[in-house]
Design an enzyme around this catalytic site. Structure first.
Site, PDB file in Angstrom:
ATOM      1  CB  CYS A 114      -3.683   3.028  -1.700  1.00 22.95           C
ATOM      2  SG  CYS A 114      -4.827   4.374  -1.422  1.00 22.95           S
ATOM      3  CD  GLN A 135      -6.939  -4.576   4.254  1.00 24.75           C
ATOM      4  OE1 GLN A 135      -7.904  -5.293   4.509  1.00 24.75           O
ATOM      5  NE2 GLN A 135      -7.080  -3.282   4.005  1.00 24.75           N
ATOM      6  CG  ASP A 149       0.514  -2.265   6.245  1.00 24.30           C
ATOM      7  OD1 ASP A 149      -0.472  -2.384   7.000  1.00 24.30           O
ATOM      8  OD2 ASP A 149       0.490  -1.586   5.198  1.00 24.30           O
ATOM      9  CE  LYS A 184      -7.249   0.029   6.341  1.00 24.97           C
ATOM     10  NZ  LYS A 184      -7.933   0.416   5.107  1.00 24.97           N
ATOM     11  CG  HIS A 238      -1.922   0.985   1.389  1.00 25.20           C
ATOM     12  ND1 HIS A 238      -1.648   2.291   1.712  1.00 25.20           N
ATOM     13  CD2 HIS A 238      -3.265   0.891   1.236  1.00 25.20           C
ATOM     14  CE1 HIS A 238      -2.797   2.960   1.773  1.00 25.20           C
ATOM     15  NE2 HIS A 238      -3.789   2.142   1.476  1.00 25.20           N
TER      16      HIS A 238
HETATM   17  C1  LIG Z   1      -2.389  -2.721   3.649  1.00 23.13           C
HETATM   18  C2  LIG Z   1      -2.711  -1.328   4.094  1.00 23.13           C
HETATM   19  N1  LIG Z   1      -1.744  -0.552   4.598  1.00 23.13           N
HETATM   20  C3  LIG Z   1      -1.990   0.696   5.026  1.00 23.13           C
HETATM   21  C4  LIG Z   1      -3.237   1.257   4.950  1.00 23.13           C
HETATM   22  C5  LIG Z   1      -3.436   2.668   5.404  1.00 23.13           C
HETATM   23  O1  LIG Z   1      -4.302   2.725   6.479  1.00 23.13           O
HETATM   24  P1  LIG Z   1      -4.835   4.137   7.025  1.00 23.13           P
HETATM   25  O2  LIG Z   1      -5.290   4.901   5.833  1.00 23.13           O
HETATM   26  O3  LIG Z   1      -5.932   3.754   7.946  1.00 23.13           O
HETATM   27  O4  LIG Z   1      -3.689   4.795   7.726  1.00 23.13           O
HETATM   28  C6  LIG Z   1      -4.278   0.488   4.427  1.00 23.13           C
HETATM   29  C7  LIG Z   1      -5.662   1.006   4.315  1.00 23.13           C
HETATM   30  O5  LIG Z   1      -6.070   1.716   3.441  1.00 23.13           O
HETATM   31  C8  LIG Z   1      -4.010  -0.822   3.983  1.00 23.13           C
HETATM   32  O6  LIG Z   1      -4.976  -1.583   3.464  1.00 23.13           O
END
Ligand SMILES: Cc1ncc(COP(=O)(O)O)c(C=O)c1O
Lengths: 417, 147
Positions: free
Chosen positions: A374, A213, A210, A236, A132
């Site tokens: 993303c 998910q 990370d 999430k 991401h």
């Molecule tokens: C794998 C992963 N990493 C990072 C993020 C970023 O999360 P957030 O926007 O809640 O900081 C997301 C969610 O969009 C994600 O799915």
């Protein structure tokens, strides 16, 4: 069509659970909402909404700053929330949990800290092609500032991580830091975190996982994983937006300099010099998202009350049902490979652009996500503009998946030449 | 309005068999348009002689709405003077942004079907992508976005 597996026998009733989520009674475009965008953000149970309302109605005060009763109550609730989060992710000590705005801020915090300690000019950070943007851009910014190199572990043409390729990269590039996602938001594969963490540790690297998910979908235990840092977002995991956490092993977190300066994180401030508090306060400058932390804890208590094993089983049944049902739609190709996956399907449909699919489904009350999720580098690697993604939570039903498949058949008919 | 009203025969037809989806090797103007929301990219080519568009084409892959919009744009603007084309661009933007502005069917012809997208705010940028690229080409900007 595949018969619908039943998890009712394990004491899980989807109807009872759906009643806990008020938004699921919403209608969209005259149709009952089928919410399949859980990987972007999940819906909130009444327990979370009520807990936050109660906090603001009866407990609201700033924390760590007052001897008065409300401030004490708020401080206690906030610190109790930290304990709940620590337990939920298997952190040995609650001071190893730093509240952040979410995954993004958590990764920025670690990147900034490691950039001032472990990482020196010329060092390598290893990422993967499926990350991401939140797990790419903070490292890129740091690499630019510090003169670091970024290496990228490969994926297969399905979008799934090439685990052996990644291990080879770990050996070949001798990274100081390896940062990768526990599960992919774009294609859904679950990466063998423990195996990769061991490989990284053997090569002398620190690991940032990370968990945006994974945390929502299956039981996570950071101690068993042996990761050095772990980031996730509360929104999430059925909690509110604007709250998440960074876990770090106490000695490693303790070795990082402060991230932001301000109130609450200091021991003593003087213009001759300022000293900082220990964990976790050092990393929580300013008034934190108190209601958010309390709401997140309520979400975790709710999830644990339902039983994480039962929820995991329900989600796996949903995704297997969806995978099977999608094979009936001509020209649909599901990404992510045949390995373990979280409950999401990310797919392409011959001759139909994801945005057109999403508009048709939206008109039927079905919320899916389309685009690059993303993860533009992954889309570029796969040579596609984006995908259509249906991501499930335990409150989704087989009947909703039937509606999705029916919608896809209809789209197929409209666009079929 | 149902989806079949937006995805009318004319939109589907132009998205499946777009007109003028090709490069113009001797283009006098060209520019790329990018929609950061979905990652779609379209490149627009123009051949201008004596302040008049004598050929207009595009390349790139996009959704049905953006492809049909580009295809219909290429048909409707070829032959117009640069002044007229710029005016069409400005009018198109107004029509897409404001659902209250009536669409003169005799003037817009088949493009009226694309303008119907304005009822779906999430998709308006799909329809405007090629037009932004066109404007970029006329202004001498090699890249533009729908932002
Ligand atoms: C794998 C992963 N990493 C990072 C993020 C970023 O999360 P957030 O926007 O809640 O900081 C997301 C969610 O969009 C994600 O799915």
């Amino acid at each position: 069509m595949m018969t619908r597996p039943t998890t009712e026998s394990q004491g899980f009733s989807v109807e009872a659970v759906r009643a806990d989520f008020p938004i699921l009674r919403t209608e969209v475009n005259g149709q009952p909402l089928a919410y399949f965008d859980n990987a972007a953000t999940s819906q909130k149970p009444q327990a979370v909404i009520d807990r936050m309302t109660a906090y603001y109605s009866t407990e609201n005060a700033n924390i760590h700053r007052g001897v008065h009763a409300l401030s004490q109550a708020a401080t206690e609730a906030y610190e109790a929330a930290r304990k709940v989060v620590a337990r939920f992710i298997g952190a040995p000590e609650s001071r190893e949990v730093i509240f952040t705005r979410g995954t993004t801020e958590a990764i920025n915090l670690v990147a900034s800290g490691l950039g001032q300690t472990v990482l020196q000019k010329g060092d390598t950070i290893l990422l993967t092609e499926l990350e991401h943007h939140a797990n790419i851009v903070p490292w890129q910014l740091l690499a630019e500032r510090k003169g670091l190199r970024i290496e990228v572990a490969p994926v297969f043409d399905t979008g799934a991580l090439d685990v052996e390729g990644m291990k080879a990269k770990i050996v070949a590039s001798a990274p100081k830091v390896v940062a990768f996602s526990h599960a992919s938001n774009a294609v859904g594969c679950i990466n063998p975190a423990r195996e990769l963490i061991d490989a990284a540790h053997s090569a002398g690297a620190l690991v940032v996982l990370d968990g945006a998910q994974s945390t929502a979908h299956f039981p996570v235990n950071v101690a068993d994983l042996d990761c050095d840092f772990f980031a996730f977002s509360g929104h999430k995991v059925f909690g509110p937006t604007g709250i998440g956490a960074l876990y770090g092993k106490a000695d490693l977190l303790g070795s990082l300099p402060p991230y932001q300066g301000g109130g609450d994180m200091i021991e003593k401030v003087s213009f001759k010099g300022t000293s900082f508090r220990g964990l976790p306060e050092r990393f929580e400058a300013g008034t934190p998202n108190i209601a958010g932390a309390i709401g997140l804890a309520a979400a975790m208590v709710y999830v644990d009350g339902l039983g994480r094993e039962a929820l995991d089983a329900q989600e796996r049944a949903l995704v297997e049902y969806a995978l099977d049902a999608l094979t009936s739609v001509k020209g649909v190709r599901v990404l992510g490979g045949d390995g373990p996956r979280v409950s999401l399907v990310s797919f392409l449909m011959d001759g139909v652009h994801p945005h057109d699919i999403a508009s048709f489904l939206d008109a039927e009350g079905i919320a899916v996500r389309t685009g690059h999720h993303c993860a533009q580098p992954l889309m570029e690697r796969l040579g596609i503009p984006g995908t259509t993604r249906a991501s499930f939570a335990f409150y989704n039903t087989f009947a909703e998946i039937d509606r999705l498949v029916k919608g896809l058949h209809r789209i197929q008919k409209v666009f079929g030449s | 309005m149902s989806m079949e009203d937006l995805y009318q025969e004319i939109v589907l037809e132009h998205s499946k068999r777009p007109r003028n989806r090709r490069a113009i090797p001797q283009a006098s103007h060209r520019a790329k348009g990018h929609n950061p929301l979905c990652g779609d990219e379209i490149e627009v080519y123009l051949k201008v002689e004596d302040e008049r568009i004598v050929d207009l084409s595009f390349q790139g892959q996009g959704c049905a709405i953006s492809t049909a919009s580009a295809s219909l744009m290429s048909e409707s603007l070829t032959g117009l003077s640069l002044v007229e084309a710029r005016q069409r661009f400005a009018e198109m933007m107004t029509l897409l942004k404001d659902a209250g502005v009536p669409v003169d069917a005799s003037k817009w012809g088949d493009l009226a079907a694309v303008i119907g997208v304005r009822r779906y705010p999430g998709r308006i940028k799909c329809a405007s992508l090629a037009w932004h690229a066109l404007q970029g080409a006329l202004d001498g900007r090699p890249e533009s976005t729908t932002e």
